[in-house]
Design an enzyme around this catalytic site. Structure first.
Site, PDB file in Angstrom:
ATOM      1  N   TRP A 102     108.211  52.983-122.777  1.00 22.54           N
ATOM      2  CA  TRP A 102     109.495  52.847-122.083  1.00 22.54           C
ATOM      3  C   TRP A 102     109.968  54.184-121.520  1.00 22.54           C
ATOM      4  O   TRP A 102     110.556  54.224-120.436  1.00 22.54           O
ATOM      5  CB  TRP A 102     110.529  52.228-123.018  1.00 22.54           C
ATOM      6  CG  TRP A 102     110.033  50.928-123.590  1.00 22.54           C
ATOM      7  CD1 TRP A 102     109.795  50.638-124.900  1.00 22.54           C
ATOM      8  CD2 TRP A 102     109.661  49.751-122.859  1.00 22.54           C
ATOM      9  NE1 TRP A 102     109.301  49.365-125.032  1.00 22.54           N
ATOM     10  CE2 TRP A 102     109.205  48.804-123.796  1.00 22.54           C
ATOM     11  CE3 TRP A 102     109.661  49.422-121.504  1.00 22.54           C
ATOM     12  CZ2 TRP A 102     108.765  47.534-123.419  1.00 22.54           C
ATOM     13  CZ3 TRP A 102     109.225  48.156-121.129  1.00 22.54           C
ATOM     14  CH2 TRP A 102     108.784  47.234-122.076  1.00 22.54           C
ATOM     15  N   ASP A 170     118.158  56.085-124.035  1.00 24.39           N
ATOM     16  CA  ASP A 170     117.883  54.655-124.038  1.00 24.39           C
ATOM     17  C   ASP A 170     117.867  54.224-125.501  1.00 24.39           C
ATOM     18  O   ASP A 170     116.947  54.543-126.248  1.00 24.39           O
ATOM     19  CB  ASP A 170     116.530  54.387-123.373  1.00 24.39           C
ATOM     20  CG  ASP A 170     116.106  52.919-123.462  1.00 24.39           C
ATOM     21  OD1 ASP A 170     116.842  52.103-124.037  1.00 24.39           O
ATOM     22  OD2 ASP A 170     115.008  52.606-122.957  1.00 24.39           O
ATOM     23  N   LYS A 194     118.183  43.155-128.823  1.00 22.09           N
ATOM     24  CA  LYS A 194     117.635  43.550-130.127  1.00 22.09           C
ATOM     25  C   LYS A 194     118.742  43.430-131.193  1.00 22.09           C
ATOM     26  O   LYS A 194     118.697  42.549-132.033  1.00 22.09           O
ATOM     27  CB  LYS A 194     117.124  44.987-130.118  1.00 22.09           C
ATOM     28  CG  LYS A 194     116.416  45.453-128.862  1.00 22.09           C
ATOM     29  CD  LYS A 194     115.088  44.812-128.607  1.00 22.09           C
ATOM     30  CE  LYS A 194     114.316  45.599-127.567  1.00 22.09           C
ATOM     31  NZ  LYS A 194     113.165  44.923-127.021  1.00 22.09           N
TER      32      LYS A 194
END
Length: 358
Positions: A102, A170, A194
């Site tokens: 990511w 992030d 999440k």
């Protein structure tokens, strides 16, 4: 019905009480005669949901008043572009720490917009750890990190300082898992799927001083100022996702707040890592111990055929989502906030029993 033992990496399990509350109001929210997803986003009923979600988030994370809370769409993947579009000004360099897929994707998007620099990377070590040393470039616009790496199972335990340049994080996969010093960051973004709620809404927490960096020539929907000036109501927001976000935040408060959540997450992680460490090499953890994630426990078995057998028998036993990411294979147990301790214990017992039989 029998609930699945859901260890998916995302979209992930939600607290059962949250789903039950949503079900109770599914057809008729607050005697409106409408479901939440049918409410006008300009209605008083929805505006109350929207404001309550912001207030809860500010209270739970102790977000200072000089930070805006924005509700966006597009997931973290859109933020890979919005961060440099809004903050990577001419003559400046976006600095990135690479700790997995990511963060690589975030860098790739920034490279399309302006100058970038890799301030640190653990790629040579197959992303088994968080880098110890960071080298900031001259004329740095910001430093970008990914706080938790779902694919490789690593997590930052101590964050860099934002004393000299803005720190961007992030936090899609570990926000709300423990208390945070928000003022150590200048911008935090997180896809909800999440710990925060369902997919569809992305939370951005941004220091107001950064809003002055956004330039007017940006497309309206890609400018952070658009959302700040209109309370994230410039266009139709993801109303149902924000409602479920509100319910999750209420659940966090009911559970006792982030200190209680953090202690529970540490307990769950210890159960699985002890199982791995005590297996005498049968289970092999991917992440180095000092960088282990408390959200995503990644591991391999000592032979591919045994790994496939493990995953098949785990699925037959009711465990869902234990396959590692398609890019790396292996196994992964995602133990976000909503996963109860007893389900983690059941997984550990299954792992021990499988080892003894094989």
């Amino acid at each position: 019905m029998q609930r699945a033992l859901n260890f998916n990496a995302g979209p992930a399990a939600l607290p059962v009480s949250v789903l039950q509350e949503a079900e109770k109001n599914w057809l008729n929210y607050h005697n409106s005669g409408m479901a939440v997803m049918e409410l006008s986003h300009r209605s008083k009923d929805y505006e109350a949901i929207h404001q309550k979600a912001q207030d809860l988030l500010r209270n739970i994370l102790s977000i200072p008043n000089n930070y805006e809370i924005l509700f966006l769409q597009g997931g973290a993947s859109l933020q890979f572009s919005m961060v440099p579009m809004n903050l990577l000004t001419e003559g400046k360099i976006g600095n990135y720490v690479l700790t997995g897929v990511w963060s690589e994707k975030a860098l790739q998007e920034a490279e399309k917009i302006g100058s970038t620099y890799i301030a640190a990377t653990s790629k040579v070590q197959k992303y088994r750890s968080i880098p110890n040393e960071i080298s900031i470039s001259k004329d740095a616009a910001y430093l970008h990190i990914t706080s938790n790496n779902t694919i490789y199972g690593t997590q930052w335990n101590q964050f860099p300082s934002n004393e000299f340049i803005p720190l961007i994080a992030d936090m899609s996969s570990d926000i709300l898992s423990k208390p945070l010093d928000i003022e150590n960051f200048d911008l935090i973004y997180a896809g909800a799927q999440k710990n925060l709620g369902p997919s569809g809404v992305t939370v951005v927490i941004i220091n107001k001083k950064l809003l002055s960096n956004s330039i007017d020539r940006l497309p309206t929907m890609l400018n952070y100022n658009t959302y700040a000036k209109h309370n994230s109501l410039y266009n139709t927001p993801p109303t149902l996702a924000i409602y479920l976000l509100k319910l999750v935040l209420e659940w966090v408060e009911q559970e006792g707040g982030l200190k209680v959540i953090e202690k529970r997450n540490e307990e769950k992680a210890k159960i699985l890592y002890d199982c791995i460490d005590e297996s005498e090499g049968f289970y092999i953890g991917h992440a180095e111990k000092e960088s282990r994630s408390k959200m995503n426990v990644t591991f391999n078995l000592n032979h591919d055929d045994i790994s496939l057998k493990f995953l098949q028998q785990a699925k037959e036993a009711g465990f869902i989502g234990l396959n590692g990411h398609r890019s790396v294979g292996g196994c992964r147990a995602s133990i976000y906030n909503a996963i109860p301790v007893d389900q983690v214990c059941q997984l550990a017992e299954f792992m021990k029993a499988f080892k003894n039989k094989n």
